[in-house]
Write a protein that holds these residues in place. Structure first.
Motif, PDB file in Angstrom:
ATOM      1  N   ARG A  82       0.835  -1.206   0.000  1.00  0.00           N
ATOM      2  CA  ARG A  82       0.000   0.000   0.000  1.00  0.00           C
ATOM      3  C   ARG A  82       0.866   1.251   0.000  1.00  0.00           C
ATOM      4  O   ARG A  82       0.551   2.243  -0.677  1.00  0.00           O
ATOM      5  N   LEU A  83       1.949   1.240   0.751  1.00  0.00           N
ATOM      6  CA  LEU A  83       2.890   2.360   0.713  1.00  0.00           C
ATOM      7  C   LEU A  83       3.464   2.527  -0.691  1.00  0.00           C
ATOM      8  O   LEU A  83       3.610   3.650  -1.196  1.00  0.00           O
ATOM      9  N   HIS A  84       3.775   1.430  -1.334  1.00  0.00           N
ATOM     10  CA  HIS A  84       4.306   1.474  -2.697  1.00  0.00           C
ATOM     11  C   HIS A  84       3.277   2.064  -3.651  1.00  0.00           C
ATOM     12  O   HIS A  84       3.600   2.904  -4.499  1.00  0.00           O
ATOM     13  N   ALA A  85       2.022   1.639  -3.518  1.00  0.00           N
ATOM     14  CA  ALA A  85       0.966   2.122  -4.406  1.00  0.00           C
ATOM     15  C   ALA A  85       0.741   3.622  -4.232  1.00  0.00           C
ATOM     16  O   ALA A  85       0.548   4.342  -5.217  1.00  0.00           O
ATOM     17  N   GLN A  86       0.778   4.103  -3.014  1.00  0.00           N
ATOM     18  CA  GLN A  86       0.517   5.517  -2.762  1.00  0.00           C
ATOM     19  C   GLN A  86       1.708   6.388  -3.115  1.00  0.00           C
ATOM     20  O   GLN A  86       1.543   7.554  -3.502  1.00  0.00           O
ATOM     21  N   GLY A  87       2.915   5.837  -2.999  1.00  0.00           N
ATOM     22  CA  GLY A  87       4.111   6.525  -3.460  1.00  0.00           C
ATOM     23  C   GLY A  87       4.444   7.813  -2.744  1.00  0.00           C
ATOM     24  O   GLY A  87       5.157   8.660  -3.304  1.00  0.00           O
ATOM     25  N   GLU A  88       3.988   7.993  -1.519  1.00  0.00           N
ATOM     26  CA  GLU A  88       4.203   9.257  -0.816  1.00  0.00           C
ATOM     27  C   GLU A  88       5.407   9.225   0.126  1.00  0.00           C
ATOM     28  O   GLU A  88       5.837  10.269   0.622  1.00  0.00           O
ATOM     29  N   HIS A  89       5.927   8.028   0.400  1.00  0.00           N
ATOM     30  CA  HIS A  89       7.011   7.910   1.366  1.00  0.00           C
ATOM     31  C   HIS A  89       8.134   7.049   0.793  1.00  0.00           C
ATOM     32  O   HIS A  89       7.910   6.165  -0.037  1.00  0.00           O
ATOM     33  N   GLU A  90       9.335   7.309   1.273  1.00  0.00           N
ATOM     34  CA  GLU A  90      10.491   6.475   0.943  1.00  0.00           C
ATOM     35  C   GLU A  90      10.579   5.373   1.990  1.00  0.00           C
ATOM     36  O   GLU A  90      10.763   5.662   3.183  1.00  0.00           O
ATOM     37  N   VAL A  91      10.444   4.133   1.557  1.00  0.00           N
ATOM     38  CA  VAL A  91      10.286   3.014   2.493  1.00  0.00           C
ATOM     39  C   VAL A  91      11.528   2.138   2.506  1.00  0.00           C
ATOM     40  O   VAL A  91      12.042   1.737   1.459  1.00  0.00           O
TER      41      VAL A  91
END
Length: 366
Positions: free
Chosen positions: A19-28
């Motif tokens: 989900r973090l990857h899909a939203q693309g708002e944070h560097e994980v």
């Protein structure tokens, strides 16, 4: 924001990562068991930690002490970071219920909560029972156990009781929202349902989907549970054979039957050698059916290496339903124009397309 995700190799961790990857708002940056020894170094370079890693199986001491140890490791790493770090704790409604797991989660919350006195933001997320795609039977939830039993043709014994269930993507979304909330505690709500009702729905899905027919998908809970169920069938039950009905006039093939909910059909033509797709979905149910020509449908689970391929042709009609969280594509491997029908369970919405570009032919860590 630079976000460190612990437990990224587990059930909730994988769903939160995608989900973090899909939203693309944070560097994980992910932390798994293999990289846990580097935790302090990784935290030092992060703005926030989403702490999901936990222990929910083993002896009483292993479960309780394991959860405390993991939380304490995060606490120590944050204190050593030398700058403010926001901590999001994937806690449980079982916190403090007297079980080894509940006690361990409560003690973990206490250790992490002490960071507030040092100037760090800590958000305690109390998750109810979670379920979803790729849960491990007899480990993550009773839903996963039921799903795999039904898929194997078994009917598990049920001790009926009410339960609150939250789909794992809903849990992941709350953990992401905790990165920016002003609250110190979040209590996401799930769906109130009976254990026996869950089994009845899964048996309904099995009876319908065995024939290639989609069941009633008229509620969000039904959609989430159906996606959970069909993930356990992939890839063993695919492609789904479609039955041609032929006579002197030609051939008729029924490609989609659905018992309820929205639905949208479309088709494409693709010239030889061209690939379509190269994306994944978080909840959308999507069917590919080749009507004319020859193709290869390829899929890869996000953050994994193995690519699964299905050669398909309009001469032997079949369907492949894309599991959520898997990048997928279709390539015209023939010499003629490829005609493919696509069906999804919901209408396309430009403001929320649930379609995230990502190549199939890519290593898990790329």
């Amino acid at each position: 924001m630079k976000v460190l995700l612990t437990g990224a190799g587990g059930f909730l961790g994988w769903h939160t990562r995608i989900r973090l990857h899909a939203q693309g708002e944070h560097e994980v940056t992910v932390v798994t068991r293999d990289t846990w020894a580097d935790l302090a170094t990784l935290v030092a370079g992060a703005d926030a930690v989403v702490h999901i890693a936990g222990v929910n199986r083993g002896s009483d001491a292993e479960v309780e002490d394991g959860n405390v140890r993991l939380a304490q490791d995060v606490t120590d790493a944050v204190r050593a970071a030398g700058h403010p770090v926001r901590v999001v704790y994937a806690n449980s409604i079982q916190d403090g219920n007297g079980t080894p797991y509940g006690t361990g989660k409560a003690r973990g919350a206490e250790a992490l909560g002490a960071l507030r006195a040092d100037g760090h933001d800590v958000v305690d997320v109390r998750l109810p029972n979670i379920f979803g795609e790729h849960g491990r039977p007899r480990y993550n939830s009773f839903v996963a156990t039921f799903v795999h039993a039904v898929a194997a043709g078994e009917t598990p014994q049920v001790a009926d009781r009410p339960v609150e269930l939250l789909h794992v993507q809903g849990a992941a979304q709350v953990l992401i929202e905790a990165l920016t909330t002003t609250e110190q505690r979040l209590d996401p709500k799930g769906t109130q349902v009976g254990v026996a009702e869950v089994l009845d729905l899964l048996l309904e899905f099995e009876a319908s989907y065995t024939t290639g027919e989609f069941p009633d998908l008229s509620t969000p809970f039904r959609i989430d549970l159906f996606n959970t169920y069909r993930a356990a069938l992939f890839p063993q039950r695919y492609p789904i054979a479609l039955r041609p009905n032929s006579d002197a006039r030609g051939t008729f093939v029924e490609t989609v039957r659905s018992r309820g909910g929205e639905g949208q059909s479309s088709f494409s033509t693709t010239v030889p050698g061209v690939t379509r797709g190269e994306h994944y979905h978080l909840s959308k149910i999507e069917r590919f059916a080749v009507v004319q020509g020859s193709a290869t449908i390829a899929l890869r689970r996000m953050f994994h290496d193995e690519v699964i391929e299905f050669p398909v042709t309009g001469d032997a009609p079949c369907a492949v339903d894309m599991p959520v969280g898997w990048a997928h594509n279709i390539t015209n491997t023939g010499e003629d124009v490829l005609v493919t029908q696509f069906w999804s369970h919901e209408l396309f919405r430009p403001d929320a397309p649930d379609t995230f570009p990502h190549p199939v032919a890519q290593e898990a860590q790329a």
